[in-house]
Design a protein around this motif. Sequence first.
Motif, PDB file in Angstrom:
ATOM      1  N   SER A  20      63.004  34.295  -7.983  1.00 21.23           N
ATOM      2  CA  SER A  20      63.618  35.565  -7.590  1.00 21.23           C
ATOM      3  C   SER A  20      62.861  36.249  -6.458  1.00 21.23           C
ATOM      4  O   SER A  20      63.099  37.421  -6.175  1.00 21.23           O
ATOM      5  CB  SER A  20      63.705  36.493  -8.803  1.00 21.23           C
ATOM      6  N   HIS A  21      61.951  35.530  -5.799  1.00 18.48           N
ATOM      7  CA  HIS A  21      61.188  36.109  -4.694  1.00 18.48           C
ATOM      8  C   HIS A  21      62.157  36.550  -3.601  1.00 18.48           C
ATOM      9  O   HIS A  21      63.131  35.853  -3.299  1.00 18.48           O
ATOM     10  CB  HIS A  21      60.194  35.083  -4.156  1.00 18.48           C
ATOM     11  N   SER A  22      61.885  37.694  -2.982  1.00 16.20           N
ATOM     12  CA  SER A  22      62.784  38.234  -1.964  1.00 16.20           C
ATOM     13  C   SER A  22      62.774  37.406  -0.676  1.00 16.20           C
ATOM     14  O   SER A  22      63.744  37.405   0.077  1.00 16.20           O
ATOM     15  CB  SER A  22      62.412  39.680  -1.647  1.00 16.20           C
ATOM     16  N   ALA A  23      61.689  36.692  -0.436  1.00 15.70           N
ATOM     17  CA  ALA A  23      61.595  35.817   0.738  1.00 15.70           C
ATOM     18  C   ALA A  23      61.765  34.365   0.295  1.00 15.70           C
ATOM     19  O   ALA A  23      62.032  34.082  -0.864  1.00 15.70           O
ATOM     20  CB  ALA A  23      60.257  36.027   1.426  1.00 15.70           C
ATOM     21  N   GLU A  24      61.608  33.461   1.237  1.00 15.25           N
ATOM     22  CA  GLU A  24      61.677  32.027   0.929  1.00 15.25           C
ATOM     23  C   GLU A  24      60.351  31.391   1.340  1.00 15.25           C
ATOM     24  O   GLU A  24      60.276  30.682   2.345  1.00 15.25           O
ATOM     25  CB  GLU A  24      62.848  31.368   1.666  1.00 15.25           C
ATOM     26  N   PRO A  25      59.289  31.646   0.580  1.00  9.80           N
ATOM     27  CA  PRO A  25      57.975  31.132   0.984  1.00  9.80           C
ATOM     28  C   PRO A  25      57.882  29.610   0.836  1.00  9.80           C
ATOM     29  O   PRO A  25      58.631  28.993   0.083  1.00  9.80           O
ATOM     30  CB  PRO A  25      57.027  31.813  -0.005  1.00  9.80           C
ATOM     31  N   GLU A  26      56.950  29.046   1.580  1.00  8.77           N
ATOM     32  CA  GLU A  26      56.599  27.641   1.364  1.00  8.77           C
ATOM     33  C   GLU A  26      55.926  27.564  -0.004  1.00  8.77           C
ATOM     34  O   GLU A  26      55.089  28.420  -0.335  1.00  8.77           O
ATOM     35  CB  GLU A  26      55.636  27.161   2.448  1.00  8.77           C
ATOM     36  N   ILE A  27      56.279  26.565  -0.799  1.00 13.03           N
ATOM     37  CA  ILE A  27      55.716  26.431  -2.147  1.00 13.03           C
ATOM     38  C   ILE A  27      55.255  24.987  -2.347  1.00 13.03           C
ATOM     39  O   ILE A  27      55.997  24.048  -2.037  1.00 13.03           O
ATOM     40  CB  ILE A  27      56.739  26.802  -3.237  1.00 13.03           C
ATOM     41  N   ALA A  28      54.057  24.833  -2.860  1.00  9.34           N
ATOM     42  CA  ALA A  28      53.512  23.511  -3.160  1.00  9.34           C
ATOM     43  C   ALA A  28      53.368  23.338  -4.659  1.00  9.34           C
ATOM     44  O   ALA A  28      53.215  24.307  -5.404  1.00  9.34           O
ATOM     45  CB  ALA A  28      52.152  23.332  -2.486  1.00  9.34           C
ATOM     46  N   VAL A  29      53.410  22.094  -5.093  1.00  9.91           N
ATOM     47  CA  VAL A  29      53.192  21.751  -6.494  1.00  9.91           C
ATOM     48  C   VAL A  29      52.130  20.657  -6.541  1.00  9.91           C
ATOM     49  O   VAL A  29      52.052  19.815  -5.634  1.00  9.91           O
ATOM     50  CB  VAL A  29      54.509  21.287  -7.174  1.00  9.91           C
ATOM     51  N   TYR A  30      51.306  20.676  -7.560  1.00 12.79           N
ATOM     52  CA  TYR A  30      50.285  19.648  -7.749  1.00 12.79           C
ATOM     53  C   TYR A  30      50.780  18.609  -8.754  1.00 12.79           C
ATOM     54  O   TYR A  30      51.313  18.967  -9.812  1.00 12.79           O
ATOM     55  CB  TYR A  30      48.985  20.267  -8.269  1.00 12.79           C
ATOM     56  N   ALA A  31      50.587  17.333  -8.412  1.00 16.45           N
ATOM     57  CA  ALA A  31      50.994  16.246  -9.314  1.00 16.45           C
ATOM     58  C   ALA A  31      50.033  15.074  -9.147  1.00 16.45           C
ATOM     59  O   ALA A  31      49.519  14.828  -8.048  1.00 16.45           O
ATOM     60  CB  ALA A  31      52.426  15.806  -9.015  1.00 16.45           C
ATOM     61  N   VAL A  32      49.807  14.362 -10.229  1.00 23.26           N
ATOM     62  CA  VAL A  32      48.972  13.163 -10.185  1.00 23.26           C
ATOM     63  C   VAL A  32      49.792  12.037  -9.568  1.00 23.26           C
ATOM     64  O   VAL A  32      50.932  11.794  -9.980  1.00 23.26           O
ATOM     65  CB  VAL A  32      48.493  12.764 -11.594  1.00 23.26           C
ATOM     66  N   ASN A  33      49.225  11.355  -8.585  1.00 21.18           N
ATOM     67  CA  ASN A  33      49.894  10.210  -7.967  1.00 21.18           C
ATOM     68  C   ASN A  33      50.087   9.121  -9.021  1.00 21.18           C
ATOM     69  O   ASN A  33      49.145   8.755  -9.729  1.00 21.18           O
ATOM     70  CB  ASN A  33      49.038   9.688  -6.807  1.00 21.18           C
ATOM     71  N   SER A  34      51.303   8.594  -9.126  1.00 17.79           N
ATOM     72  CA  SER A  34      51.594   7.591 -10.167  1.00 17.79           C
ATOM     73  C   SER A  34      50.757   6.327 -10.005  1.00 17.79           C
ATOM     74  O   SER A  34      50.561   5.586 -10.978  1.00 17.79           O
ATOM     75  CB  SER A  34      53.082   7.241 -10.168  1.00 17.79           C
ATOM     76  N   ASP A  35      50.219   6.070  -8.815  1.00 16.58           N
ATOM     77  CA  ASP A  35      49.326   4.915  -8.623  1.00 16.58           C
ATOM     78  C   ASP A  35      48.033   5.078  -9.413  1.00 16.58           C
ATOM     79  O   ASP A  35      47.319   4.101  -9.640  1.00 16.58           O
ATOM     80  CB  ASP A  35      48.981   4.735  -7.139  1.00 16.58           C
ATOM     81  N   ASN A  36      47.722   6.308  -9.828  1.00 22.25           N
ATOM     82  CA  ASN A  36      46.484   6.577 -10.569  1.00 22.25           C
ATOM     83  C   ASN A  36      46.682   6.666 -12.072  1.00 22.25           C
ATOM     84  O   ASN A  36      45.741   6.975 -12.796  1.00 22.25           O
ATOM     85  CB  ASN A  36      45.851   7.878 -10.071  1.00 22.25           C
ATOM     86  N   PHE A  37      47.900   6.417 -12.558  1.00 19.71           N
ATOM     87  CA  PHE A  37      48.139   6.468 -14.001  1.00 19.71           C
ATOM     88  C   PHE A  37      47.471   5.267 -14.678  1.00 19.71           C
ATOM     89  O   PHE A  37      47.521   4.144 -14.179  1.00 19.71           O
ATOM     90  CB  PHE A  37      49.631   6.402 -14.324  1.00 19.71           C
ATOM     91  N   LEU A  38      46.846   5.509 -15.821  1.00 20.70           N
ATOM     92  CA  LEU A  38      46.288   4.452 -16.659  1.00 20.70           C
ATOM     93  C   LEU A  38      47.020   4.435 -17.988  1.00 20.70           C
ATOM     94  O   LEU A  38      47.693   5.398 -18.355  1.00 20.70           O
ATOM     95  CB  LEU A  38      44.798   4.707 -16.930  1.00 20.70           C
ATOM     96  N   GLU A  39      46.847   3.352 -18.727  1.00 24.21           N
ATOM     97  CA  GLU A  39      47.322   3.343 -20.108  1.00 24.21           C
ATOM     98  C   GLU A  39      46.561   4.423 -20.864  1.00 24.21           C
ATOM     99  O   GLU A  39      45.386   4.668 -20.600  1.00 24.21           O
ATOM    100  CB  GLU A  39      47.079   1.979 -20.760  1.00 24.21           C
ATOM    101  N   ARG A  40      47.235   5.091 -21.814  1.00 23.67           N
ATOM    102  CA  ARG A  40      46.600   6.216 -22.495  1.00 23.67           C
ATOM    103  C   ARG A  40      45.731   5.790 -23.680  1.00 23.67           C
ATOM    104  O   ARG A  40      45.198   6.625 -24.389  1.00 23.67           O
ATOM    105  CB  ARG A  40      47.670   7.208 -22.968  1.00 23.67           C
TER     106      ARG A  40
END
Length: 196
Positions: free
Chosen positions: A90-110
């Motif tokens: 609901s922000h009045s502007a349209e800001p640039e927004i980033a999200v953090y995620a783990v690269n799937s190449d770095n996933f290990l078995e749990r």
Amino acid sequence: MSDPYFFGYGSLVNTRTHNYPDPQPATLKGWRRAWVATPRFGVVLLTGVPAPDHKIDGLIAQVPDADWGALDAREAGYDRLAAHKDITHSHSAEPEIAVYAVNSDNFLERESHIILLSYLDVVIQGFNEVYGEDGVRRFFDTTDGWETPILNDREDPQYPRHQTLSDAERGLVDENLERLSAQVQERHEASLPPDF
């Protein structure tokens, strides 16, 4: 140019863990959350994973002067990705927004990895404050990996940004873990990694 924002979907929803200005609810479409193991840690991390036709609740907040240094350090082990086109808010502007995620190449078995209950507690405290009990339930239902063992470290929290929860907040966490048949282990029962 206006300051950018980040989208948080885990511990960053809990504003007790940071002081970034202008926090407000937002939704990221085309993603789910998942608990994943990476080479960097002996516990699993909560990450976003692309998932068409899905969406997750979260929080956007401002990164003043585009100074990403402290947030990048906090989110070490994650990649910072542009995501503003996939986020509703609901922000009045349209800001640039980033999200953090783990690269799937770095996933290990749990196997032999665990979720810290003190980490999950922080996440749920934040979701409860922003979205209430229905939002907490949505968090659990839009997150994969609940077969991963959970270490009950509430008496000796291992998560560096742990918070004190009320009895009601702890009950909300426990109730949803029970609903999903999650395996919670006491510290003496847990199979911890050698360097934990």
